[in-house]
Scaffold this motif. Structure first.
Motif, mmCIF file in Angstrom:
data_model
loop_
_atom_site.group_PDB
_atom_site.id
_atom_site.type_symbol
_atom_site.label_atom_id
_atom_site.label_comp_id
_atom_site.label_asym_id
_atom_site.label_seq_id
_atom_site.Cartn_x
_atom_site.Cartn_y
_atom_site.Cartn_z
ATOM 1 N N SER A 1 -7.684 -4.131 9.397
ATOM 2 C CA SER A 1 -7.283 -2.767 9.031
ATOM 3 C C SER A 1 -8.056 -2.248 7.825
ATOM 4 O O SER A 1 -8.735 -3.006 7.119
ATOM 5 C CB SER A 1 -5.790 -2.742 8.696
ATOM 6 N N ALA A 2 -7.889 -0.943 7.605
ATOM 7 C CA ALA A 2 -8.580 -0.294 6.486
ATOM 8 C C ALA A 2 -8.110 -0.844 5.148
ATOM 9 O O ALA A 2 -8.885 -0.905 4.194
ATOM 10 C CB ALA A 2 -8.345 1.214 6.557
ATOM 11 N N ARG A 3 -6.839 -1.245 5.061
ATOM 12 C CA ARG A 3 -6.388 -1.752 3.761
ATOM 13 C C ARG A 3 -7.066 -3.095 3.448
ATOM 14 O O ARG A 3 -7.349 -3.396 2.296
ATOM 15 C CB ARG A 3 -4.865 -1.828 3.667
ATOM 16 N N LEU B 1 -12.671 2.984 10.511
ATOM 17 C CA LEU B 1 -11.314 2.434 10.548
ATOM 18 C C LEU B 1 -10.280 3.540 10.389
ATOM 19 O O LEU B 1 -10.527 4.534 9.688
ATOM 20 C CB LEU B 1 -11.133 1.403 9.430
ATOM 21 N N ARG B 2 -9.150 3.321 11.043
ATOM 22 C CA ARG B 2 -8.081 4.316 10.977
ATOM 23 C C ARG B 2 -7.587 4.441 9.529
ATOM 24 O O ARG B 2 -7.384 3.420 8.853
ATOM 25 C CB ARG B 2 -6.924 3.886 11.879
ATOM 26 N N ASP B 3 -7.403 5.664 9.056
ATOM 27 C CA ASP B 3 -6.955 5.875 7.670
ATOM 28 C C ASP B 3 -5.657 5.112 7.397
ATOM 29 O O ASP B 3 -4.771 5.078 8.242
ATOM 30 C CB ASP B 3 -6.721 7.371 7.402
ATOM 31 N N ASP B 4 -5.579 4.521 6.241
ATOM 32 C CA ASP B 4 -4.425 3.692 5.900
ATOM 33 C C ASP B 4 -4.349 3.658 4.381
ATOM 34 O O ASP B 4 -4.936 2.789 3.753
ATOM 35 C CB ASP B 4 -4.662 2.286 6.493
ATOM 36 N N ALA B 5 -3.668 4.648 3.827
ATOM 37 C CA ALA B 5 -3.733 4.833 2.372
ATOM 38 C C ALA B 5 -3.201 3.632 1.600
ATOM 39 O O ALA B 5 -3.807 3.178 0.645
ATOM 40 C CB ALA B 5 -2.983 6.086 1.996
ATOM 41 N N CYS B 6 -2.073 3.116 1.967
ATOM 42 C CA CYS B 6 -1.424 1.993 1.267
ATOM 43 C C CYS B 6 -1.519 2.184 -0.253
ATOM 44 O O CYS B 6 -2.194 1.428 -0.959
ATOM 45 C CB CYS B 6 -2.055 0.664 1.685
ATOM 46 N N THR C 1 2.968 -0.892 0.265
ATOM 47 C CA THR C 1 2.461 -1.816 -0.767
ATOM 48 C C THR C 1 1.531 -2.899 -0.205
ATOM 49 O O THR C 1 0.781 -3.514 -0.959
ATOM 50 C CB THR C 1 3.616 -2.568 -1.477
ATOM 51 N N GLY C 2 1.614 -3.187 1.098
ATOM 52 C CA GLY C 2 0.784 -4.243 1.684
ATOM 53 C C GLY C 2 1.332 -5.638 1.443
ATOM 54 O O GLY C 2 0.662 -6.637 1.734
ATOM 55 N N TRP C 3 2.557 -5.730 0.920
ATOM 56 C CA TRP C 3 3.108 -7.052 0.582
ATOM 57 C C TRP C 3 4.598 -7.107 0.870
ATOM 58 O O TRP C 3 5.307 -6.094 0.738
ATOM 59 C CB TRP C 3 2.875 -7.348 -0.901
ATOM 60 N N LEU C 4 5.077 -8.259 1.242
ATOM 61 C CA LEU C 4 6.511 -8.572 1.319
ATOM 62 C C LEU C 4 6.658 -10.017 0.881
ATOM 63 O O LEU C 4 5.745 -10.827 1.090
ATOM 64 C CB LEU C 4 7.008 -8.497 2.763
ATOM 65 N N ASN C 5 7.821 -10.362 0.352
ATOM 66 C CA ASN C 5 8.012 -11.773 0.011
ATOM 67 C C ASN C 5 8.235 -12.584 1.285
ATOM 68 O O ASN C 5 8.385 -12.024 2.375
ATOM 69 C CB ASN C 5 9.143 -11.953 -1.006
ATOM 70 N N PHE C 6 8.241 -13.903 1.133
ATOM 71 C CA PHE C 6 8.315 -14.766 2.311
ATOM 72 C C PHE C 6 9.560 -14.494 3.154
ATOM 73 O O PHE C 6 9.483 -14.320 4.368
ATOM 74 C CB PHE C 6 8.284 -16.251 1.894
#
Ligand SMILES: Cc1cc2nc3c(=O)[nH]c(=O)nc-3n(C[C@H](O)[C@H](O)[C@H](O)COP(=O)(O)OP(=O)(O)OC[C@H]3O[C@@H](n4cnc5c(N)ncnc54)[C@H](O)[C@@H]3O)c2cc1C
Length: 529
Positions: free
Chosen positions: A55-57, A187-192, A343-348
């Protein structure tokens, strides 16, 4: 056939950089530089970036790392060269200008696409009698015969000296090459907007503040979606793209553990517990990558074949979309998905929960949700991602089936509802005590079906139905025989270890992750319906 050097061509070694975007402790770069003139090269492969899991991010993070790496390499003597195209064609083009003596890179445990590309590169090198030297990247071993002794080998590897930054001789007549934007790459836009930033300074800052400031409550806060943001190390994108090496992280962590031990009395038990948990997870990184290294089909096929055909292969697009956008009507799940998008993140634990919701409650085959999560995680690491996706979807045959209760998880992990309020503002008029199950609130009809959807499934019924279907499959005649073979190949013998040289007799393995988490959080029933 290899071309013979001509008097006009300078002989070089190529250091082909991939997921090792650093100059420090970069064995491929050092080995290349010890063999002669070195051309440090990053190749942008359009086809790779068009794969469904990219992905773009990811690219935005990588591009930041490349700019930074170019500066670091410049200081080392020869700035980073960037080329765009199919790898063997790029090498061909370079060989028009230089006599390539050897290619050096780290071993990559990537997706199927990079695996196939590597085979093509190997064939091209064979044809030209050109050595391609691939060097072990972290604790994952290529062509591993058995898992016996794996954790010990990890310890030995991580204890080896960190490699210094090499001094490179500048090469003349070389265009540096553009570092394109994700749009240039199509790539498809993905601001994140809240994505973590790339580059080594950020990695070192994350490591330092985690070990000295943020990490004290790692063990108790890691599963909390808000607390975990700061209490977790947040090193994952840096480890995934290699701005820092696992050896560096392990050694700095051990150093801090020794320091804490020496300061006994002056330091807290929290810190010691935190770093014991953390150093165990560094093993897990490689333990999981080893699974994909040993069995690349894990990216596409159920590890345990008895599960084939259990879930429909045709995707229920409406359910998938609702889950992706955070519009399932289950507030805690939606908050997790929206926060991930931003944010592009998550905890486990939240990654495990959203995967389980897609696989069990929504009864979606894991491949499409897995691809979506891969694209959303800035730290996408194929070797961790796909084995974890299968583990949390219950298709490995060797792990406990964990069907999370999304409402209970919400109450446990977000007791005051701050996380849900942040990401699901539509629920602003719902009283806090009903925030995780707004359909029970007296004013539900004013909000649900208008600003925010009713749940798209009955989560209790859906979980019950999933459980029944899974156990029906597991009762099959050959289930256990196959499961034993899988356990033998992929199961950890000893891992999740504490500080090096301090291994406890009985250790938690990643296969027992659920048990460990429940103990840590004193939350035994969290996974039960
Ligand atoms: C469905 C699913 C998909 C996942 N996909 C990825 C992925 O693509 N990339 C990725 O780095 N992690 C992945 N993980 C593992 C884990 O969730 C992340 O490593 C962690 O949340 C990253 O945050 P952190 O760096 O703050 O982790 P910390 O808790 O600070 O841990 C430090 C490092 O240890 C390693 N680690 C921690 N937990 C695990 C674990 N359970 N398994 C393997 N390694 C671990 C990671 O390299 C991590 O960066 C996935 C987990 C699940 C359940």
């Amino acid at each position: 056939m290899r071309q013979h050097p001509t008097p006009y061509k300078v002989a070089i070694n190529i250091a082909w950089l991939k997921r090792d975007l650093r100059v420090d402790d970069n064995r491929a770069l050092v080995a290349a530089s010890q063999s002669g003139l070195t051309l440090p090269l990053y190749i942008i492969e359009d086809e790779l970036w068009q794969q469904a899991d990219m992905s773009a991010r990811h690219w935005a993070f990588v591009a930041e790392c490349l700019h930074d790496l170019r500066d670091q390499l410049h200081k080392a003597g020869q700035p980073l060269i960037v080329r765009r195209g199919e790898v063997t064609q790029v090498f061909e083009a370079i060989s028009q200008q230089f006599d390539i003596e050897a290619i050096w890179s780290h071993e990559e445990t990537g997706n199927q696409w990079t695996f196939e590309r590597d085979k093509k590169v190997a064939a091209w090198c064979r044809l030209r009698s050109l050595p391609w030297n691939e060097i072990q990247q972290h604790g994952t071993q290529r062509r591993l015969k058995s898992r016996n002794g794996w954790a010990k080998a990890w310890d030995h590897y991580m204890a080896e000296p960190v490699m210094p930054v090499p001094t490179l001789t500048p090469l003349s007549d070389l265009e540096l090459g553009e570092i394109p934007t994700s749009r240039d790459l199509g790539l498809r836009d993905d601001a994140c907007l809240q994505r973590q930033s790339g580059g080594r300074e950020n990695a070192l800052e994350r490591l330092h503040t985690f070990l000295n400031e943020r990490g004290e409550y790692y063990r108790t806060q890691m599963s909390n979606p808000l607390g975990g943001e700061t209490a977790c190390s947040r090193l994952s994108p840096h480890l995934a793209w290699g701005t820092v090496s696992m050896r560096e992280v392990a050694q700095i962590t051990w150093g801090r553990q020794r320091e804490l031990k020496a300061a006994q009395g002056l330091t807290t038990k929290n810190w010691r517990n935190a770093l014991t948990s953390f150093s165990g997870r560094l093993h897990w990184h490689c333990h999981f990558i080893q699974k994909l290294e040993d069995e690349p089909r894990l990216e596409f096929e159920n590890l345990h074949p008895t599960y084939n055909g259990m879930r429909p292969l045709e995707t229920d697009v409406a359910r998938l979309n609702a889950w992706q956008k955070g519009e399932t009507g289950l507030p805690f799940v939606d908050a997790c998905m929206r926060s991930l998008n931003e944010t592009g993140w998550l905890n486990f634990r939240m990654r495990a929960m959203v995967t389980a919701i897609a696989s069990y409650h929504l009864w979606l085959d894991w491949r499409k949700p897995g691809e979506h999560l891969a694209r959303q995680f800035t730290d996408y690491e194929p070797g961790i991602h796909w084995p974890q996706i299968q583990m949390q979807s219950g298709t490995t045959g060797i792990n406990a089936i964990r069907i999370y209760n999304p409402v209970k998880q919400g109450y446990d992990q977000d007791p005051d509802g701050a996380f849900v309020r942040r990401w699901v503002p539509e629920l602003r008029d719902i009283d806090s005590c009903y925030l995780q199950e707004p359909w029970s609130a007296s004013n539900a009809s004013k909000v649900l079906g208008k600003d925010y959807p009713f749940p798209i499934i009955d989560y209790l019924e859906a979980a019950k139905s999933a459980r029944q279907k899974i156990w029906a499959v597991r009762k099959g005649a050959n289930f256990n025989t196959t499961a034993k073979a899988i356990q033998n190949k992929h199961g950890s013998r000893k891992s999740g270890v504490a500080m090096r040289g301090k291994r406890k007799k009985k250790e938690n393995s990643p296969e027992q992750l659920d048990l460990l988490f429940d103990t840590e959080n004193n939350n035994e029933n969290a996974k039960k319906i």
